[in-house]
Design an enzyme around this catalytic site. Structure first.
Site, PDB file in Angstrom:
ATOM      1  N   CYS A  86     -10.358   6.535  26.717  1.00 58.05           N
ATOM      2  CA  CYS A  86     -11.766   6.528  27.127  1.00 58.05           C
ATOM      3  C   CYS A  86     -11.905   7.225  28.490  1.00 58.05           C
ATOM      4  O   CYS A  86     -11.730   8.420  28.583  1.00 58.05           O
ATOM      5  CB  CYS A  86     -12.297   5.098  27.137  1.00 58.05           C
ATOM      6  SG  CYS A  86     -14.102   4.998  27.073  1.00 58.05           S
ATOM      7  N   HIS A 194     -10.327   2.663  21.766  1.00 50.76           N
ATOM      8  CA  HIS A 194      -9.498   1.772  22.573  1.00 50.76           C
ATOM      9  C   HIS A 194      -8.415   1.070  21.744  1.00 50.76           C
ATOM     10  O   HIS A 194      -8.648  -0.030  21.232  1.00 50.76           O
ATOM     11  CB  HIS A 194     -10.367   0.703  23.236  1.00 50.76           C
ATOM     12  CG  HIS A 194     -11.246   1.202  24.325  1.00 50.76           C
ATOM     13  ND1 HIS A 194     -10.886   1.127  25.662  1.00 50.76           N
ATOM     14  CD2 HIS A 194     -12.474   1.782  24.294  1.00 50.76           C
ATOM     15  CE1 HIS A 194     -11.866   1.639  26.401  1.00 50.76           C
ATOM     16  NE2 HIS A 194     -12.832   2.036  25.598  1.00 50.76           N
ATOM     17  N   GLU A 196      -5.871  -0.490  22.806  1.00 49.64           N
ATOM     18  CA  GLU A 196      -5.464  -1.734  23.481  1.00 49.64           C
ATOM     19  C   GLU A 196      -6.374  -2.903  23.117  1.00 49.64           C
ATOM     20  O   GLU A 196      -6.028  -4.067  23.363  1.00 49.64           O
ATOM     21  CB  GLU A 196      -5.432  -1.525  25.000  1.00 49.64           C
ATOM     22  CG  GLU A 196      -6.764  -1.537  25.713  1.00 49.64           C
ATOM     23  CD  GLU A 196      -7.581  -0.268  25.570  1.00 49.64           C
ATOM     24  OE1 GLU A 196      -8.676  -0.197  26.164  1.00 49.64           O
ATOM     25  OE2 GLU A 196      -7.133   0.666  24.870  1.00 49.64           O
TER      26      GLU A 196
END
Length: 228
Positions: A86, A194, A196
């Site tokens: 991002c 994302h 994560e």
């Protein structure tokens, strides 16, 4: 494997990244403040999402001049894996570590929702644990994720298989549905979604964990590290 999570003023996904590496992946990880100038003790570099320096001027434009960026460039030149997610992707673009630029989303609105990605290239440092063509679910959260480059650059990205992930359904107007690209050398990846935030089924998807597992596996192969 030891990871550095780079923290800029305005980063807000650094804790998510730290959790993914330490608690889900089980690898060593440390936060590294933006004014550090040496990353030699780390094996992998992670640039998390957020709003570095408030996204003033352009996303990633000021972060690109942080002290730590020289060390990140050095790590990339040495072949260490560098992942920008991002805002991290935006910073890598501003720093010239990846080609292209980021524009406002096509509808000029911030988007935050789960998104399906297609694995375009699974023969990379970051995607070896996936199958080519595999559809995975990774969330997005951005207002400026509309990737753009000129025709010559797009042609090179396609020719060199540098497009690693594409959107299954384009949410932001990104050129050629691009969600993630890597450098020619194959050790620097930038992506807007994302991973994560998709490392455990309780989060809605664990598909992102494969990306981090890919990094560790490829690093061990490249360094001849053997684990029991």
């Amino acid at each position: 494997m030891k990871f550095a999570v780079i923290v800029f003023p305005g980063s807000n996904c650094d804790v998510d990244m730290y959790h993914a590496i330490k608690d889900e992946l089980g690898e060593e990880v440390e936060y590294v403040w933006h004014d550090e100038d040496n990353l030699d003790s780390f094996d992998g570099i992670l640039l998390p999402g957020g709003f570095s320096y408030g996204d003033y001027l352009r996303t990633g434009a000021i972060a690109r001049f942080s002290n730590v960026m020289n060390a990140i460039v050095k790590a990339a030149e040495e072949g260490k894996p560098v992942l920008g997610v991002c805002n991290g992707f935006q910073i890598l673009l501003e720093a010239g570590l990846l080609p292209g630029a980021m524009r406002r989303n096509q509808d000029l609105k911030f988007i935050c929702r789960p998104t399906e990605l297609v694995v375009e290239n699974n023969e990379t440092y970051f995607s070896a644990a996936y199958e080519k063509g595999e559809v995975i679910q990774i969330p997005i959260a951005h207002g400026e994720g509309n990737y753009y480059c000129d025709e010559e650059t797009l042609s090179l990205l396609e020719k060199n298989n540098q497009i690693v992930f594409k959107y299954n359904s384009n949410p932001n107007g990104s050129l050629s549905d691009i969600a993630g690209i890597m450098n020619e050398k194959g050790n620097v990846l930038g992506m807007m979604p994302h991973p994560e935030r998709a490392v455990d089924a309780i989060l809605g998807s664990a598909d992102g964990l494969k990306l981090f597992k890919s990094i560790v596996k490829q690093w061990r192969l490249s360094t001849n590290v053997v684990t029991s």
